[in-house]
Structure formats: structure tokens, C-alpha cells
Design a protein around this motif. Structure first.
Motif, PDB file in Angstrom:
ATOM      1  N   MET A   1       0.859  -1.557  -0.200  1.00 43.92           N
ATOM      2  CA  MET A   1      -0.011  -0.123   0.211  1.00 43.92           C
ATOM      3  C   MET A   1       0.642   1.163  -0.121  1.00 43.92           C
ATOM      4  O   MET A   1       1.874   1.202   0.237  1.00 43.92           O
ATOM      5  CB  MET A   1      -0.837  -0.306   1.014  1.00 43.92           C
ATOM      6  CG  MET A   1      -1.789   1.246   1.097  1.00 43.92           C
ATOM      7  SD  MET A   1      -3.132   0.737   2.605  1.00 43.92           S
ATOM      8  CE  MET A   1      -3.896   2.219   3.046  1.00 43.92           C
ATOM      9  N   ARG A   2       0.202   1.994  -0.710  1.00 40.74           N
ATOM     10  CA  ARG A   2       0.935   3.989  -1.107  1.00 40.74           C
ATOM     11  C   ARG A   2       1.216   4.167   0.106  1.00 40.74           C
ATOM     12  O   ARG A   2      -0.296   4.456   1.094  1.00 40.74           O
ATOM     13  CB  ARG A   2       0.639   3.590  -2.307  1.00 40.74           C
ATOM     14  CG  ARG A   2       1.776   5.108  -3.074  1.00 40.74           C
ATOM     15  CD  ARG A   2       1.690   5.079  -4.752  1.00 40.74           C
ATOM     16  NE  ARG A   2       1.175   7.076  -4.330  1.00 40.74           N
ATOM     17  CZ  ARG A   2       0.791   7.838  -5.040  1.00 40.74           C
ATOM     18  NH1 ARG A   2       0.883   7.151  -6.539  1.00 40.74           N
ATOM     19  NH2 ARG A   2       1.137   8.811  -5.493  1.00 40.74           N
ATOM     20  N   LYS A   3       2.267   4.898   0.764  1.00 39.73           N
ATOM     21  CA  LYS A   3       2.160   5.906   2.144  1.00 39.73           C
ATOM     22  C   LYS A   3       1.907   7.282   1.020  1.00 39.73           C
ATOM     23  O   LYS A   3       1.974   7.634   0.367  1.00 39.73           O
ATOM     24  CB  LYS A   3       3.654   6.506   2.339  1.00 39.73           C
ATOM     25  CG  LYS A   3       3.654   6.979   3.523  1.00 39.73           C
ATOM     26  CD  LYS A   3       5.028   7.547   4.315  1.00 39.73           C
ATOM     27  CE  LYS A   3       5.164   8.547   5.087  1.00 39.73           C
ATOM     28  NZ  LYS A   3       6.658   8.305   5.458  1.00 39.73           N
ATOM     29  N   PRO A   4       0.512   7.841   1.759  1.00 36.85           N
ATOM     30  CA  PRO A   4      -0.223   8.819   1.523  1.00 36.85           C
ATOM     31  C   PRO A   4       0.950  10.519   1.289  1.00 36.85           C
ATOM     32  O   PRO A   4       1.934  10.024   2.005  1.00 36.85           O
ATOM     33  CB  PRO A   4      -1.074   9.193   2.977  1.00 36.85           C
ATOM     34  CG  PRO A   4      -0.960   8.256   3.331  1.00 36.85           C
ATOM     35  CD  PRO A   4      -0.216   7.374   3.365  1.00 36.85           C
ATOM     36  N   ARG A   5       0.709  10.670   0.654  1.00 41.47           N
ATOM     37  CA  ARG A   5       1.751  12.433   0.385  1.00 41.47           C
ATOM     38  C   ARG A   5       1.746  13.348   1.992  1.00 41.47           C
ATOM     39  O   ARG A   5       0.529  13.666   2.334  1.00 41.47           O
ATOM     40  CB  ARG A   5       1.542  12.532  -1.148  1.00 41.47           C
ATOM     41  CG  ARG A   5       1.324  12.022  -2.598  1.00 41.47           C
ATOM     42  CD  ARG A   5       1.985  12.879  -3.690  1.00 41.47           C
ATOM     43  NE  ARG A   5       1.605  11.995  -4.466  1.00 41.47           N
ATOM     44  CZ  ARG A   5       0.873  11.447  -5.447  1.00 41.47           C
ATOM     45  NH1 ARG A   5       0.041  12.345  -5.891  1.00 41.47           N
ATOM     46  NH2 ARG A   5       0.810  11.444  -6.824  1.00 41.47           N
ATOM     47  N   GLN A   6       2.578  14.117   2.303  1.00 38.87           N
ATOM     48  CA  GLN A   6       2.275  14.738   2.645  1.00 38.87           C
ATOM     49  C   GLN A   6       2.135  16.272   2.285  1.00 38.87           C
ATOM     50  O   GLN A   6       2.859  16.883   1.377  1.00 38.87           O
ATOM     51  CB  GLN A   6       3.627  14.997   3.213  1.00 38.87           C
ATOM     52  CG  GLN A   6       4.140  16.153   4.634  1.00 38.87           C
ATOM     53  CD  GLN A   6       5.715  16.771   4.928  1.00 38.87           C
ATOM     54  OE1 GLN A   6       6.434  15.896   4.733  1.00 38.87           O
ATOM     55  NE2 GLN A   6       5.617  16.852   6.243  1.00 38.87           N
ATOM     56  N   SER A  20       2.589  19.024  -3.214  1.00 37.24           N
ATOM     57  CA  SER A  20       3.391  17.971  -2.596  1.00 37.24           C
ATOM     58  C   SER A  20       4.194  18.167  -2.897  1.00 37.24           C
ATOM     59  O   SER A  20       4.711  18.907  -4.213  1.00 37.24           O
ATOM     60  CB  SER A  20       2.424  16.258  -2.419  1.00 37.24           C
ATOM     61  OG  SER A  20       2.460  15.695  -4.351  1.00 37.24           O
TER      62      SER A  20
END
Length: 144
Positions: A1-6, A20
Motif C-alpha cells: 500500500m502506498r504511503k499518503p503524500r505529505q 506535495s
């Protein structure tokens, strides 16, 4: 699963630009030019409209696309297309499309005193009261 963008935010007088890390270059270009574009558009409409617009920059697209929407709040979404950095210079295209959407945003939000009154009237739920009064009057005149 891809980490959410900051998500980072650059704010100007009339804009909050959300972006981002991948969109830093575009965010800086828009932030540097947004107020000049806004002031040019406002002066062409001869208004001093108070307006705040959210700008969301997304790197998740195959081509550059800029779109204004008033719902659920005033916002302009910039789909960057290709990854942007200082070696890819389509700044003029980005700013032209951004300016067009600022024109749409200002145009849709400019209200004359008359229309501002109508807007307030409708939002205060007087509109439905007014419609009921008209229906009652018409029924009484037609003896329905």
C-alpha cells in the motif's frame, strides 16, 4: 500500500496553494504569479470582490489540465501532467490556464448589490416563504 503524500501549503493574500513534494516547482510558480493575475482579473471586472481560492496541485495526470469549481468551495485544481522541475519549462502554459480559471472564479463570484440581495434573500429561507405566499395568493384568486 502506498504511503499518503505529505501536503504543504503556500498562502498568498487570496490563495492557499496545497501541493506535495512532487509539485513544489509548480507551486512556487503559481505562488509567485497568483496575486498579479488575481489583481489583473479583478481590475478588468471593476470590482473589489473579496475572494479566497484554494489551489490544489496534483502530479497524478498524463497532461497539464487546470479546472475551477465552486462546489463545495471555490477551488482550482491543477493536474500537472508530467513531473515538473526546472528543466521542463511550460510555465507560460501553466500560467495561461491558471489565469483562465481565475477569470472563471471571479466571474462566478462577482455580485452586484441587487444580486447580492437576492442571494441573501434566498439563503435566509425567505425564498420558500415568498413562493408559498404567491401560491396562496394565486389559489385564492383562482378559487382553487
Amino acid at each position: 500500500m502506498r504511503k499518503p503524500r505529505q501536503v504543504k501549503v503556500l498562502s498568498t493574500e487570496h490563495f492557499d496553494i496545497l501541493f506535495s513534494k512532487e509539485s513544489t516547482f509548480s507551486a512556487k510558480i503559481i505562488a509567485e504569479n497568483a496575486e498579479n493575475i488575481f489583481n489583473k482579473v479583478i481590475s478588468s471586472f471593476e470590482t473589489n470582490q473579496k475572494l479566497r481560492i484554494i489551489v490544489v496541485i496534483s502530479p497524478d495526470s498524463d497532461e497539464l489540465f487546470v479546472e475551477y469549481s465552486p462546489y463545495p468551495y471555490n477551488r482550482i485544481v491543477v493536474y500537472e501532467g508530467v513531473p515538473r522541475d526546472s528543466s521542463i519549462d511550460d510555465t507560460d502554459s501553466l500560467l495561461e490556464k491558471f489565469e483562465l480559471e481565475v477569470v472563471k472564479a471571479v466571474f462566478e463570484n462577482v455580485k452586484s448589490p441587487f444580486w447580492n440581495g437576492v442571494y441573501n434573500f434566498i439563503n435566509m429561507d425567505y425564498f420558500s416563504f415568498y413562493i408559498h405566499c404567491i401560491i396562496f395568493y394565486v389559489k385564492s384568486q383562482l378559487k382553487l
